[in-house]
Design a protein around this motif. Structure first.
Motif, PDB file in Angstrom:
ATOM      1  N   ASP A  81     -41.323 -36.170 -55.735  1.00  0.00           N
ATOM      2  CA  ASP A  81     -41.962 -37.475 -55.599  1.00  0.00           C
ATOM      3  C   ASP A  81     -41.398 -38.497 -56.591  1.00  0.00           C
ATOM      4  O   ASP A  81     -41.710 -39.685 -56.505  1.00  0.00           O
ATOM      5  N   ASN A  82     -40.571 -38.054 -57.536  1.00  0.00           N
ATOM      6  CA  ASN A  82     -39.920 -38.967 -58.481  1.00  0.00           C
ATOM      7  C   ASN A  82     -38.685 -39.633 -57.873  1.00  0.00           C
ATOM      8  O   ASN A  82     -38.055 -40.467 -58.512  1.00  0.00           O
ATOM      9  N   ILE A  83     -38.346 -39.231 -56.653  1.00  0.00           N
ATOM     10  CA  ILE A  83     -37.116 -39.751 -56.031  1.00  0.00           C
ATOM     11  C   ILE A  83     -37.471 -40.475 -54.739  1.00  0.00           C
ATOM     12  O   ILE A  83     -38.252 -39.960 -53.930  1.00  0.00           O
ATOM     13  N   ASP A  84     -36.889 -41.642 -54.525  1.00  0.00           N
ATOM     14  CA  ASP A  84     -37.065 -42.338 -53.252  1.00  0.00           C
ATOM     15  C   ASP A  84     -36.072 -41.721 -52.259  1.00  0.00           C
ATOM     16  O   ASP A  84     -34.922 -42.152 -52.152  1.00  0.00           O
ATOM     17  N   VAL A  85     -36.562 -40.697 -51.564  1.00  0.00           N
ATOM     18  CA  VAL A  85     -35.666 -39.915 -50.689  1.00  0.00           C
ATOM     19  C   VAL A  85     -35.143 -40.781 -49.541  1.00  0.00           C
ATOM     20  O   VAL A  85     -33.970 -40.689 -49.163  1.00  0.00           O
ATOM     21  N   GLU A  86     -36.017 -41.646 -49.030  1.00  0.00           N
ATOM     22  CA  GLU A  86     -35.598 -42.499 -47.912  1.00  0.00           C
ATOM     23  C   GLU A  86     -34.430 -43.401 -48.335  1.00  0.00           C
ATOM     24  O   GLU A  86     -33.440 -43.539 -47.608  1.00  0.00           O
ATOM     25  N   ALA A  87     -34.566 -43.982 -49.521  1.00  0.00           N
ATOM     26  CA  ALA A  87     -33.491 -44.850 -50.024  1.00  0.00           C
ATOM     27  C   ALA A  87     -32.204 -44.045 -50.225  1.00  0.00           C
ATOM     28  O   ALA A  87     -31.100 -44.529 -49.965  1.00  0.00           O
ATOM     29  N   CYS A  88     -32.353 -42.791 -50.669  1.00  0.00           N
ATOM     30  CA  CYS A  88     -31.176 -41.935 -50.852  1.00  0.00           C
ATOM     31  C   CYS A  88     -30.506 -41.678 -49.510  1.00  0.00           C
ATOM     32  O   CYS A  88     -29.278 -41.769 -49.387  1.00  0.00           O
ATOM     33  N   THR A  89     -31.325 -41.357 -48.506  1.00  0.00           N
ATOM     34  CA  THR A  89     -30.770 -41.052 -47.181  1.00  0.00           C
ATOM     35  C   THR A  89     -29.993 -42.263 -46.662  1.00  0.00           C
ATOM     36  O   THR A  89     -28.890 -42.124 -46.142  1.00  0.00           O
ATOM     37  N   LYS A  90     -30.574 -43.453 -46.849  1.00  0.00           N
ATOM     38  CA  LYS A  90     -29.888 -44.676 -46.388  1.00  0.00           C
ATOM     39  C   LYS A  90     -28.531 -44.834 -47.053  1.00  0.00           C
ATOM     40  O   LYS A  90     -27.592 -45.335 -46.468  1.00  0.00           O
ATOM     41  N   ARG A  91     -28.463 -44.411 -48.307  1.00  0.00           N
ATOM     42  CA  ARG A  91     -27.213 -44.564 -49.055  1.00  0.00           C
ATOM     43  C   ARG A  91     -26.324 -43.342 -48.928  1.00  0.00           C
ATOM     44  O   ARG A  91     -25.318 -43.220 -49.612  1.00  0.00           O
ATOM     45  N   ASN A  92     -26.766 -42.376 -48.091  1.00  0.00           N
ATOM     46  CA  ASN A  92     -25.984 -41.160 -47.907  1.00  0.00           C
ATOM     47  C   ASN A  92     -25.922 -40.286 -49.167  1.00  0.00           C
ATOM     48  O   ASN A  92     -24.937 -39.609 -49.409  1.00  0.00           O
ATOM     49  N   VAL A  93     -26.973 -40.375 -49.959  1.00  0.00           N
ATOM     50  CA  VAL A  93     -27.038 -39.550 -51.176  1.00  0.00           C
ATOM     51  C   VAL A  93     -27.922 -38.334 -50.873  1.00  0.00           C
ATOM     52  O   VAL A  93     -29.081 -38.489 -50.472  1.00  0.00           O
ATOM     53  N   ALA A  94     -27.360 -37.155 -51.043  1.00  0.00           N
ATOM     54  CA  ALA A  94     -28.134 -35.932 -50.794  1.00  0.00           C
ATOM     55  C   ALA A  94     -29.137 -35.731 -51.929  1.00  0.00           C
ATOM     56  O   ALA A  94     -28.865 -36.080 -53.084  1.00  0.00           O
ATOM     57  N   VAL A  95     -30.305 -35.155 -51.579  1.00  0.00           N
ATOM     58  CA  VAL A  95     -31.322 -34.826 -52.589  1.00  0.00           C
ATOM     59  C   VAL A  95     -31.645 -33.346 -52.423  1.00  0.00           C
ATOM     60  O   VAL A  95     -31.840 -32.872 -51.300  1.00  0.00           O
ATOM     61  N   SER A  96     -31.692 -32.630 -53.538  1.00  0.00           N
ATOM     62  CA  SER A  96     -32.066 -31.209 -53.452  1.00  0.00           C
ATOM     63  C   SER A  96     -33.179 -30.921 -54.453  1.00  0.00           C
ATOM     64  O   SER A  96     -33.372 -31.663 -55.418  1.00  0.00           O
ATOM     65  N   ASN A  97     -33.895 -29.830 -54.201  1.00  0.00           N
ATOM     66  CA  ASN A  97     -34.974 -29.418 -55.120  1.00  0.00           C
ATOM     67  C   ASN A  97     -34.848 -27.919 -55.406  1.00  0.00           C
ATOM     68  O   ASN A  97     -33.830 -27.300 -55.055  1.00  0.00           O
ATOM     69  N   THR A  98     -35.859 -27.351 -56.057  1.00  0.00           N
ATOM     70  CA  THR A  98     -35.751 -25.939 -56.467  1.00  0.00           C
ATOM     71  C   THR A  98     -36.957 -25.124 -55.965  1.00  0.00           C
ATOM     72  O   THR A  98     -37.765 -24.634 -56.768  1.00  0.00           O
ATOM     73  N   PRO A  99     -37.084 -24.954 -54.657  1.00  0.00           N
ATOM     74  CA  PRO A  99     -38.246 -24.231 -54.135  1.00  0.00           C
ATOM     75  C   PRO A  99     -38.140 -22.722 -54.346  1.00  0.00           C
ATOM     76  O   PRO A  99     -37.042 -22.183 -54.484  1.00  0.00           O
ATOM     77  N   GLY A 100     -39.294 -22.067 -54.364  1.00  0.00           N
ATOM     78  CA  GLY A 100     -39.304 -20.598 -54.357  1.00  0.00           C
ATOM     79  C   GLY A 100     -39.259 -19.965 -55.734  1.00  0.00           C
ATOM     80  O   GLY A 100     -40.046 -19.067 -56.030  1.00  0.00           O
ATOM     81  N   VAL A 101     -38.394 -20.467 -56.611  1.00  0.00           N
ATOM     82  CA  VAL A 101     -38.182 -19.770 -57.883  1.00  0.00           C
ATOM     83  C   VAL A 101     -39.304 -19.967 -58.907  1.00  0.00           C
ATOM     84  O   VAL A 101     -39.333 -19.292 -59.934  1.00  0.00           O
ATOM     85  N   LEU A 102     -40.197 -20.914 -58.658  1.00  0.00           N
ATOM     86  CA  LEU A 102     -41.272 -21.144 -59.633  1.00  0.00           C
ATOM     87  C   LEU A 102     -42.653 -20.833 -59.059  1.00  0.00           C
ATOM     88  O   LEU A 102     -43.676 -21.071 -59.707  1.00  0.00           O
TER      89      LEU A 102
END
Ligand code: GLV
Length: 328
Positions: A81-102
């Motif tokens: 939620d600290n990242i504007d994912v929609e804005a990243c997608t528009k700019r073609n910037v990939a966003v990744s997170n760290t699910p599962g390990v915590l």
């Protein structure tokens, strides 16, 4: 001379992860032991192709504009939620997170908080340290039972489920509410029963929040919801602070509308709502749900691998904006 894409890591993280990045990239790590200001972050990211950041970094549309070469933001957290994912997608910037390990680690802390608030562990610890423990007393630090009481889980994702699994040891029936109900067979296998949010709030003795923060979950627990809770119930939050209207929570605790709360996250982190820290019936932790050596290392390594995959143009294992998948 070292070659490879420029990468910035916004805070010192476990060495294993830095070594993975440094093996292929020109790496800079925030030299300060603090969160960067917005302008420092913009300056640090000016020429980078890869950014490994933390939940304390606010990557909004504004700041993305200042990072024109950016290809990937690897968030070292499951929540993004600290990242504007929609804005990243528009700019073609990939966003990744760290699910599962915590998952398990955060579920463990949820239980630590639940037990601590119901059995008044923190208050009791202070009492002993202050030299006040002179003799056992029959009415000293009476808490409330945990065993056989009803646990209500709001958000039955990975972490919610891990919290629910642990309830069996305390012989607690588990009710849950979720955006989507799981099927009856799964419910039976997991030993959980579905409730609407309203019914869960009315019925549970302990309520634990495990939803991501988004426009649907901001202030999911506000004045009305707090009023529905039993006066003897406890609220536990290890998800994101703004899921609770914290000012209303302080009011409800003050009016004894609920028995207590245990919080690892805050609405305006790291600030606390006025009055919260003065209350005896709350346990407060500084957002440490995933804070073990093992888990923080796994998270950092996972983020580093996501970052390298993004920079190489490989499939990113934990891509958040999947719309970009076809373009990889
Ligand atoms: C911690 O809060 C996380 O989202 O990883």
């Amino acid at each position: 001379m070292k070659t490879g894409p420029l990468v910035y890591v916004t805070r010192n993280i476990p060495r294993e992860a830095l070594e993975i990045i440094a093996s292929e990239c020109r790496l800079t790590v925030n030299p300060y032991d603090r969160v960067l200001s917005k302008s420092e972050l913009a300056e640090a990211g000016r020429d980078v192709e890869g950014l490994l950041c933390l939940l304390t970094d606010n990557l909004d549309a504004d700041i993305l504009e200042k990072m024109p070469r950016l290809k990937i933001i690897a968030n070292c957290a499951v929540g993004y939620d600290n990242i504007d994912v929609e804005a990243c997608t528009k700019r073609n910037v990939a966003v990744s997170n760290t699910p599962g390990v915590l998952t398990e680690t955060t579920a463990d802390l949820t239980w630590a908080l639940l037990l601590a608030v119901a059995r008044r562990v923190v208050e009791a610890d202070c009492y002993v340290r202050e030299g006040k423990f002179k003799s056992w007393a029959p009415m000293m630090f009476l808490g409330h039972e945990i065993n056989h009481r009803v646990l209500g889980i709001i958000g039955l994702g990975r972490i919610g489920l891990a919290v629910a699994e642990r309830a069996a040891g305390f012989k607690m029936p588990v009710i849950y509410c979720n955006r989507e109900r799981i099927n009856a067979e799964e419910e039976k296998a997991l030993g959980v029963e579905y409730r609407s949010l309203e019914d869960l709030l009315k019925e549970a003795d302990f309520i634990s929040l495990h939803v991501p923060l988004n426009e649907n979950t901001r202030h999911l627990i506000g004045k009305e919801e707090l009023e529905l809770m039993k006066p003897g119930a406890y609220l536990i939050n290890t998800s994101r602070g703004p899921v609770i209207d914290e000012k209303e929570l302080v009011g409800a605790l003050g009016n004894n509308e609920l028995a207590g709360a245990a919080l690892d996250v805050y609405e305006d982190e790291p600030q606390l709502s006025p009055g919260l820290a003065e209350m005896a019936n709350v346990v407060l932790a500084p957002h440490i749900g995933s804070a073990t050596v093992e888990t923080r290392t796994r998270m950092a390594v996972m983020a580093a691998k996501n970052l390298l995959a993004g920079l190489r143009g490989d499939k990113i294992p934990n891509l958040v904006n999947r719309e970009l998948e076809n373009q990889q």
